[in-house]
Design a protein around this motif. Structure first.
Motif, PDB file in Angstrom:
ATOM      1  N   VAL A 188      36.447  35.200  29.889  1.00 17.18           N
ATOM      2  CA  VAL A 188      36.093  36.388  30.656  1.00 17.18           C
ATOM      3  C   VAL A 188      36.229  37.648  29.818  1.00 17.18           C
ATOM      4  O   VAL A 188      37.160  37.780  29.031  1.00 17.18           O
ATOM      5  N   ASN A 189      35.330  38.574  30.048  1.00 16.37           N
ATOM      6  CA  ASN A 189      35.493  39.939  29.581  1.00 16.37           C
ATOM      7  C   ASN A 189      35.479  40.817  30.824  1.00 16.37           C
ATOM      8  O   ASN A 189      34.626  40.647  31.689  1.00 16.37           O
ATOM      9  N   GLY A 190      36.412  41.718  30.914  1.00 14.07           N
ATOM     10  CA  GLY A 190      36.376  42.649  32.033  1.00 14.07           C
ATOM     11  C   GLY A 190      37.697  42.754  32.751  1.00 14.07           C
ATOM     12  O   GLY A 190      38.745  42.356  32.242  1.00 14.07           O
ATOM     13  N   GLU A 191      37.611  43.278  33.949  1.00 12.37           N
ATOM     14  CA  GLU A 191      38.798  43.463  34.781  1.00 12.37           C
ATOM     15  C   GLU A 191      38.424  43.184  36.226  1.00 12.37           C
ATOM     16  O   GLU A 191      37.414  43.683  36.722  1.00 12.37           O
ATOM     17  N   ILE A 192      39.243  42.374  36.889  1.00  9.41           N
ATOM     18  CA  ILE A 192      39.064  42.056  38.299  1.00  9.41           C
ATOM     19  C   ILE A 192      40.019  42.962  39.073  1.00  9.41           C
ATOM     20  O   ILE A 192      41.229  42.751  39.066  1.00  9.41           O
ATOM     21  N   TYR A 193      39.477  43.973  39.713  1.00  9.72           N
ATOM     22  CA  TYR A 193      40.314  44.979  40.380  1.00  9.72           C
ATOM     23  C   TYR A 193      41.101  44.410  41.554  1.00  9.72           C
ATOM     24  O   TYR A 193      42.225  44.835  41.813  1.00  9.72           O
ATOM     25  N   ASN A 194      40.521  43.473  42.289  1.00  9.59           N
ATOM     26  CA  ASN A 194      41.168  42.950  43.492  1.00  9.59           C
ATOM     27  C   ASN A 194      41.889  41.620  43.247  1.00  9.59           C
ATOM     28  O   ASN A 194      42.071  40.821  44.159  1.00  9.59           O
ATOM     29  N   HIS A 195      42.358  41.389  42.021  1.00  6.39           N
ATOM     30  CA  HIS A 195      42.979  40.106  41.681  1.00  6.39           C
ATOM     31  C   HIS A 195      44.254  39.828  42.471  1.00  6.39           C
ATOM     32  O   HIS A 195      44.528  38.674  42.821  1.00  6.39           O
TER      33      HIS A 195
END
Length: 155
Positions: A74-81
């Motif tokens: 994965v690249n990125g950010e999951i805000y609601n993790h």
């Protein structure tokens, strides 16, 4: 920003191919200087150059579900993790990485889980149980997902 590389449906899975994947992945090193990793399952290679922001000590990739049958880079950010982790209460997480939820969500909800993700991301997920994969990314509020059975496919 991390760098991810996927070679899927490879006919050649030799050590020479693995070395070539590592060489190509190293070209992305400027995007993720903190750690690098590679995963090889059957005819698929997933490589990752990590920029460690969330969980810098244990969030190395590729990431897996509990029995390591689902692998994701994965690249990125999951805000609601954090909210998603609560929905996955019965799953065991190895890391505090925001991206680890992807493997577990796929296991619990199938490919429709992509619509549950809030964030900026791109990922490739390989399901070794049926030799399929998903490549998905957010596209400025519009999510896009492709699901495939292994064939002669490169992403």
């Amino acid at each position: 920003m991390c760098g991810i590389l996927a070679a899927l449906g490879c006919i050649d899975v030799s050590q020479a191919k693995r070395a070539r994947i590592l060489e190509l992945s190293r070209r992305l090193r400027h995007r993720g200087p903190d750690w690098s990793g590679i995963s090889h399952h059957g005819n698929c290679f997933l490589a990752h150059q990590r920029l460690a922001i969330v969980d810098p000590t244990s969030g190395n990739q590729p990431l897996y579900n509990e029995d390591r049958t689902i692998v994701v880079t994965v690249n990125g950010e999951i805000y609601n993790h954090e909210e998603l982790r609560k929905k996955l209460g019965s799953h065991k997480f190895r890391t505090r990485s925001d991206c680890e939820v992807i493997a577990h969500l796929y296991e619990a909800y199938g490919e429709d889980f992509v619509n549950m993700l809030d964030g900026m991301f791109s990922f490739v997920l390989v399901d070794t149980r049926d030799n399929s994969f998903i490549a998905a990314r957010d596209a400025i509020g519009l999510q896009h997902c492709q699901s495939f059975r292994m064939g002669c496919c490169m992403v």
